[in-house]
Design an enzyme around this catalytic site. Sequence first.
Site, PDB file in Angstrom:
ATOM      1  N   HIS A  39       0.102   2.347  -4.507  1.00 50.21           N
ATOM      2  CA  HIS A  39       1.268   2.406  -5.476  1.00 50.21           C
ATOM      3  C   HIS A  39       1.047   2.871  -6.852  1.00 50.21           C
ATOM      4  O   HIS A  39       1.251   3.801  -7.351  1.00 50.21           O
ATOM      5  CB  HIS A  39       2.180   1.503  -5.292  1.00 50.21           C
ATOM      6  CG  HIS A  39       2.664   0.946  -4.070  1.00 50.21           C
ATOM      7  ND1 HIS A  39       3.210   1.624  -3.108  1.00 50.21           N
ATOM      8  CD2 HIS A  39       2.046  -0.206  -3.191  1.00 50.21           C
ATOM      9  CE1 HIS A  39       3.308   0.878  -1.857  1.00 50.21           C
ATOM     10  NE2 HIS A  39       2.819   0.041  -2.013  1.00 50.21           N
TER      11      HIS A  39
HETATM   12  C1  BDR Z   1       4.544  -2.567  -5.888  1.00 53.11           C
HETATM   13  O1  BDR Z   1       4.679  -3.926  -5.199  1.00 53.11           O
HETATM   14  C2  BDR Z   1       3.275  -4.449  -5.491  1.00 53.11           C
HETATM   15  O2  BDR Z   1       2.785  -5.248  -4.354  1.00 53.11           O
HETATM   16  C3  BDR Z   1       2.272  -3.427  -5.890  1.00 53.11           C
HETATM   17  O3  BDR Z   1       1.462  -3.866  -6.863  1.00 53.11           O
HETATM   18  C4  BDR Z   1       3.163  -2.268  -6.393  1.00 53.11           C
HETATM   19  O4  BDR Z   1       3.347  -2.410  -7.794  1.00 53.11           O
HETATM   20  C5  BDR Z   1       4.507  -1.851  -4.702  1.00 53.11           C
HETATM   21  O5  BDR Z   1       5.946  -2.021  -3.914  1.00 53.11           O
END
Ligand code: BDR
Length: 307
Positions: free
Chosen positions: A236
């Site tokens: 992400h």
């Molecule tokens: C986001 O939530 C976290 O678990 C990850 O680092 C990312 O920023 C994805 O939903």
Amino acid sequence: MAIPIILDCDPGTDDAVALLLALASPEVSVLAVTVAGGNVGLDLTLANALALTALAGSRVPVFAGADRPLLGVFTSEPRVHGTDGMGGVVLPKGGAAAPGVAADAIRGILRDAAQPVTLVGIGPATNLALALMTEPAVAANVAQIVLMSGAWGEGNITPAAEFNAWSDPEALAVLVACRRPLVFATLDLTAQALVTPNRIAAWRALGNGRCLRAACDIQANVPPSIRLGLAGSPLHDPCAVAWLIRPALFTSRPGAVQIDLGPGPGRGRTLIDRWGVTKTPPHATILETLDADGFFDLLGHRVALLP
Ligand code: BDR
Ligand code: CA
């Protein structure tokens, strides 16, 4: 000229790669790293940010920030990131955090900046919101706010909400209301950035530096996403940083974003109007598609530049 940024994060296996990408890339200049509790508690996210910046040989100041959301209780996400936030990969201990707290540091940097600064938020938005709420005038020195947050479709922490947005929806709403340009890398975008064994192998072939090895080892320990049919694990946070570095890898569309702040099952949902159905003037750039091969190529080559 390099884009000055403040990177607000909660490392986090994908934050780790985002941080290394930013530190390795001449297109951006990281003025500060600010840390919140998120994927794991603040004690661990701070230690992880310090370890990663030291691993990269960077002297960027790292500031501790919020250990909980503006409202409600703190919740972590160890299923994806491991109980240490680094997928169980032990990094050499980093240095000391910079004195002071994140919101103060963000305000100070913005107040003194010779040119507007881009805020990059890849964790719960608490630190950025606290800075802008407590000294609204500094928003004039915010060039744009680039977020990994939200989804126009299904969430990942609840059926309705993405983890960062759900972790502190009120803080995200503060950012949306601050009238600076917003860019959203949502779950729908990051679903196109899937880490697979082949992509990790391609990274490993690019070098043997400690940062590249750490990025590969950490990503190898992230479980494939059930939500995405076990096709890989979505990387992400580096999407937000990569958009600043190489926007040509992305397509986007203007949109209007509202946050569900209600107490019910929709809490934290980002209602993203990409088609003008609410007649709300678009105030955000919604990243829609990603050249995934180009993205992983960029990441690997950049992290390979680090020690
Ligand atoms: C986001 O939530 C976290 O678990 C990850 O680092 C990312 O920023 C994805 O939903
Ligand atoms: Ca994150």
